[in-house]
Motif scaffolding. Structure first.
Motif, PDB file in Angstrom:
ATOM      1  N   GLU A 190      -1.523  -4.520 -10.660  1.00  0.00           N
ATOM      2  CA  GLU A 190      -0.926  -5.719 -10.078  1.00  0.00           C
ATOM      3  C   GLU A 190      -0.813  -5.589  -8.562  1.00  0.00           C
ATOM      4  O   GLU A 190      -1.170  -6.506  -7.817  1.00  0.00           O
ATOM      5  CB  GLU A 190       0.448  -5.973 -10.681  1.00  0.00           C
ATOM      6  CG  GLU A 190       1.100  -7.226 -10.142  1.00  0.00           C
ATOM      7  CD  GLU A 190       2.464  -7.507 -10.756  1.00  0.00           C
ATOM      8  OE1 GLU A 190       3.175  -8.353 -10.191  1.00  0.00           O
ATOM      9  OE2 GLU A 190       2.811  -6.891 -11.776  1.00  0.00           O
ATOM     10  N   LEU A 191      -0.319  -4.446  -8.090  1.00  0.00           N
ATOM     11  CA  LEU A 191      -0.195  -4.256  -6.645  1.00  0.00           C
ATOM     12  C   LEU A 191      -1.559  -4.239  -5.971  1.00  0.00           C
ATOM     13  O   LEU A 191      -1.710  -4.754  -4.859  1.00  0.00           O
ATOM     14  CB  LEU A 191       0.578  -2.977  -6.330  1.00  0.00           C
ATOM     15  CG  LEU A 191       2.083  -3.050  -6.503  1.00  0.00           C
ATOM     16  CD1 LEU A 191       2.742  -1.730  -6.094  1.00  0.00           C
ATOM     17  CD2 LEU A 191       2.684  -4.192  -5.700  1.00  0.00           C
ATOM     18  N   CYS A 192      -2.550  -3.649  -6.632  1.00  0.00           N
ATOM     19  CA  CYS A 192      -3.903  -3.675  -6.064  1.00  0.00           C
ATOM     20  C   CYS A 192      -4.396  -5.111  -5.915  1.00  0.00           C
ATOM     21  O   CYS A 192      -5.021  -5.458  -4.908  1.00  0.00           O
ATOM     22  CB  CYS A 192      -4.862  -2.871  -6.942  1.00  0.00           C
ATOM     23  SG  CYS A 192      -4.616  -1.094  -6.828  1.00  0.00           S
ATOM     24  N   GLY A 193      -4.102  -5.953  -6.896  1.00  0.00           N
ATOM     25  CA  GLY A 193      -4.488  -7.352  -6.815  1.00  0.00           C
ATOM     26  C   GLY A 193      -3.767  -8.086  -5.702  1.00  0.00           C
ATOM     27  O   GLY A 193      -4.360  -8.915  -4.999  1.00  0.00           O
ATOM     28  N   VAL A 194      -2.489  -7.780  -5.523  1.00  0.00           N
ATOM     29  CA  VAL A 194      -1.719  -8.396  -4.443  1.00  0.00           C
ATOM     30  C   VAL A 194      -2.299  -7.986  -3.090  1.00  0.00           C
ATOM     31  O   VAL A 194      -2.506  -8.829  -2.202  1.00  0.00           O
ATOM     32  CB  VAL A 194      -0.222  -8.016  -4.541  1.00  0.00           C
ATOM     33  CG1 VAL A 194       0.533  -8.440  -3.294  1.00  0.00           C
ATOM     34  CG2 VAL A 194       0.404  -8.617  -5.787  1.00  0.00           C
ATOM     35  N   ILE A 195      -2.595  -6.705  -2.947  1.00  0.00           N
ATOM     36  CA  ILE A 195      -3.163  -6.205  -1.691  1.00  0.00           C
ATOM     37  C   ILE A 195      -4.514  -6.857  -1.435  1.00  0.00           C
ATOM     38  O   ILE A 195      -4.802  -7.297  -0.314  1.00  0.00           O
ATOM     39  CB  ILE A 195      -3.280  -4.671  -1.719  1.00  0.00           C
ATOM     40  CG1 ILE A 195      -1.889  -4.042  -1.742  1.00  0.00           C
ATOM     41  CG2 ILE A 195      -4.087  -4.155  -0.523  1.00  0.00           C
ATOM     42  CD1 ILE A 195      -1.869  -2.566  -2.102  1.00  0.00           C
TER      43      ILE A 195
ATOM     44  N   THR B  57       2.928   6.074  -2.595  1.00  0.00           N
ATOM     45  CA  THR B  57       4.077   6.962  -2.797  1.00  0.00           C
ATOM     46  C   THR B  57       4.545   7.000  -4.245  1.00  0.00           C
ATOM     47  O   THR B  57       5.645   7.473  -4.527  1.00  0.00           O
ATOM     48  CB  THR B  57       5.249   6.555  -1.885  1.00  0.00           C
ATOM     49  OG1 THR B  57       5.631   5.208  -2.173  1.00  0.00           O
ATOM     50  CG2 THR B  57       4.879   6.693  -0.419  1.00  0.00           C
ATOM     51  N   GLY B  58       3.719   6.491  -5.147  1.00  0.00           N
ATOM     52  CA  GLY B  58       4.067   6.567  -6.561  1.00  0.00           C
ATOM     53  C   GLY B  58       5.068   5.532  -7.012  1.00  0.00           C
ATOM     54  O   GLY B  58       5.778   5.738  -7.997  1.00  0.00           O
TER      55      GLY B  58
ATOM     56  N   ALA C 118       0.837  -1.203   0.000  1.00  0.00           N
ATOM     57  CA  ALA C 118       0.000   0.000   0.000  1.00  0.00           C
ATOM     58  C   ALA C 118       0.874   1.257   0.000  1.00  0.00           C
ATOM     59  O   ALA C 118       0.553   2.243  -0.678  1.00  0.00           O
ATOM     60  CB  ALA C 118      -0.937   0.000   1.202  1.00  0.00           C
ATOM     61  N   ASP C 119       1.967   1.227   0.737  1.00  0.00           N
ATOM     62  CA  ASP C 119       2.910   2.352   0.729  1.00  0.00           C
ATOM     63  C   ASP C 119       3.494   2.561  -0.661  1.00  0.00           C
ATOM     64  O   ASP C 119       3.649   3.698  -1.120  1.00  0.00           O
ATOM     65  CB  ASP C 119       4.037   2.136   1.735  1.00  0.00           C
ATOM     66  CG  ASP C 119       3.591   2.289   3.179  1.00  0.00           C
ATOM     67  OD1 ASP C 119       2.483   2.817   3.416  1.00  0.00           O
ATOM     68  OD2 ASP C 119       4.352   1.864   4.078  1.00  0.00           O
TER      69      ASP C 119
END
Length: 68
Positions: free
Chosen positions: A41-46, A30-31, A25-26
């Motif tokens: 991809e990061l949203c899916g991981v989270i 933080t871009g 999430a950080d």
């Protein structure tokens, strides 16, 4: 497995899941994503980590009720 061991396992695993979620999430906040694909991809991981945490908490609750 004793009750203490079960709950320690749950607490330890939940702590690791939560740390990973916060780190990802950080990165998003933080871009740290170079493009939309990386963001998705990061949203899916989270989302996956959040689901795993929820399943872990549900299991811990069932174990606690079974011990009563």
């Amino acid at each position: 497995m004793t009750q203490v061991t079960e709950y320690n396992f749950v607490d330890i695993l939940r702590k690791h899941i939560r740390e990973d979620m916060n780190n990802y999430a950080d990165d998003v906040a933080t871009g740290g994503c170079v493009d939309y694909v990386a963001y998705k991809e990061l949203c899916g991981v989270i989302r996956g980590l959040a689901m795993a945490e929820r399943h872990l908490l549900d299991l811990a609750e069932k174990l606690e009720k079974a011990d009563e």
